[in-house]
Write an enzyme that holds these catalytic residues in place. Structure first.
Site, short mmCIF file in Angstrom:
data_model
loop_
_atom_site.label_atom_id
_atom_site.label_comp_id
_atom_site.label_asym_id
_atom_site.label_seq_id
_atom_site.Cartn_x
_atom_site.Cartn_y
_atom_site.Cartn_z
N CYS A 46 0.84 -1.21 0.00
CA CYS A 46 0.00 0.00 0.00
C CYS A 46 0.86 1.25 0.00
O CYS A 46 0.54 2.24 -0.66
CB CYS A 46 -0.90 0.03 1.24
SG CYS A 46 -2.10 -1.29 1.28
N ASP A 138 -20.79 13.05 -14.32
CA ASP A 138 -22.22 12.83 -14.03
C ASP A 138 -22.41 12.01 -12.76
O ASP A 138 -23.53 11.59 -12.45
CB ASP A 138 -22.91 12.14 -15.22
CG ASP A 138 -22.24 10.81 -15.58
OD1 ASP A 138 -21.27 10.40 -14.89
OD2 ASP A 138 -22.67 10.16 -16.55
#
Ligand code: BEZ
Length: 219
Positions: A46, A138
Site C-alpha cells: 500500500c 455525471d
C-alpha cells in the site's frame, strides 16, 4: 448484494478524511474522480502504491481527475502513515497531495463491495481489497477494477484507462487492445458508415474481416 455496477450513480456518502469531513459529490464537484482503496495503513505494498499515486498527481490533475484513497484505519493513522508514504516517494515533509478516507467501521467498504474475504487482519476481520473506481462528471461509475491485497496496482494502466474513458465519452469510438493515446481507435460498430464519414472528416480506414464484417479505424 452490496457493491456498485457500471453506470450506477456513485453513492453520495459522507466520510471523515485526512482533509476533514466530506460529502462525496461535493468533493468531486464537476470533475472526474478516482477512489482507490487499500487493505490497511503502514503495509508495504500500500505504501508503494500511495507513493506512486502521489508522484502522479499532476497527471491526474491534467486529466481533471480528483483523487481520493480509502483505508479502514483512523484519520490519525492515515496522517502518520502519509509521512511514511511521502518519505518513500522521496518527498519527506511534503503533505500527501490527496485525502484518505477513514472507513474505520467498514461501512463504506461493505456498501461498495470492497471487502476481501480471503485477507484478514490479526483480529480475523476482512481487509479491503485494492479497488479502483473511476467516476464521471455525471457521478456515475465508469470503471471498476478489483485487485486482491497481495497484488499491487499498475498506475500507468489506470491513467491509460482514464485516457480511454475520457476519449470514448466524447467521441463515438472504442479503444482496441493495448491502445495508448495517439494510436488508432475503432469507430463504434453501431455507427452507420454515412455518419462515420461525417463525424470523422479526416478519413477512416476500413478493414474487411474473413467473416465479411468491417472494422472501421480512425486516428
Ligand atoms: C501490503 O500492502 O503490503 C499488504 C496488505 C495486505 C496483505 C498483503 C500485503
Amino acid at each position: 448484494m452490496p457493491g456498485i455496477l457500471l453506470g450506477e450513480l456513485f453513492p453520495n456518502f459522507e466520510a471523515d478524511t485526512t482533509s476533514g469531513r466530506i460529502k462525496f459529490h461535493d468533493f468531486l464537484g464537476d470533475s472526474w474522480g478516482i477512489l482507490f482503496s487499500h487493505p490497511a495503513d503502514y503495509t508495504p505494498v500500500c505504501t508503494t502504491e500511495l507513493a506512486r499515486a502521489a508522484k502522479l498527481t499532476d497527471e491526474f490533475k491534467k486529466r481533471g481527475v480528483k483523487m481520493i484513497a480509502l483505508s479502514i484505519d483512523s484519520v490519525e493513522d492515515h496522517k502518520n502513515w502519509s509521512k511514511d508514504v511521502m518519505a518513500y516517494a522521496n518527498e519527506a515533509g511534503s503533505p500527501l497531495p490527496f485525502p484518505i478516507i477513514a472507513d474505520e467501521k467498514r461501512e463504506l467498504s461493505v456498501q461498495l463491495g470492497m471487502l476481501d474475504p480471503d485477507e484478514r487482519n490479526k483480529a480475523g476481520l476482512p481487509l479491503t481489497a485494492r479497488c479502483v473506481f473511476v467516476i464521471g462528471p455525471d457521478k456515475k461509475l465508469k470503471l471498476s477494477i478489483l485487485y486482491p491485497a497481495t497484488t499491487g496496482r499498475n498506475f500507468d494502466e489506470i491513467l491509460r484507462v482514464i485516457d480511454s474513458l475520457q476519449l470514448t465519452a466524447q467521441k463515438k469510438v472504442a479503444t482496441p487492445v493495448d491502445w495508448k493515446p495517439g494510436e488508432k481507435v475503432m469507430v463504434v460498430p453501431s455507427l452507420p458508415d454515412s455518419e462515420a464519414t461525417a463525424l470523422f472528416p479526416n478519413g477512416v480506414t476500413t478493414k474487411e474481416m474473413p467473416s465479411g464484417k468491417k472494422h472501421v479505424e480512425v486516428l
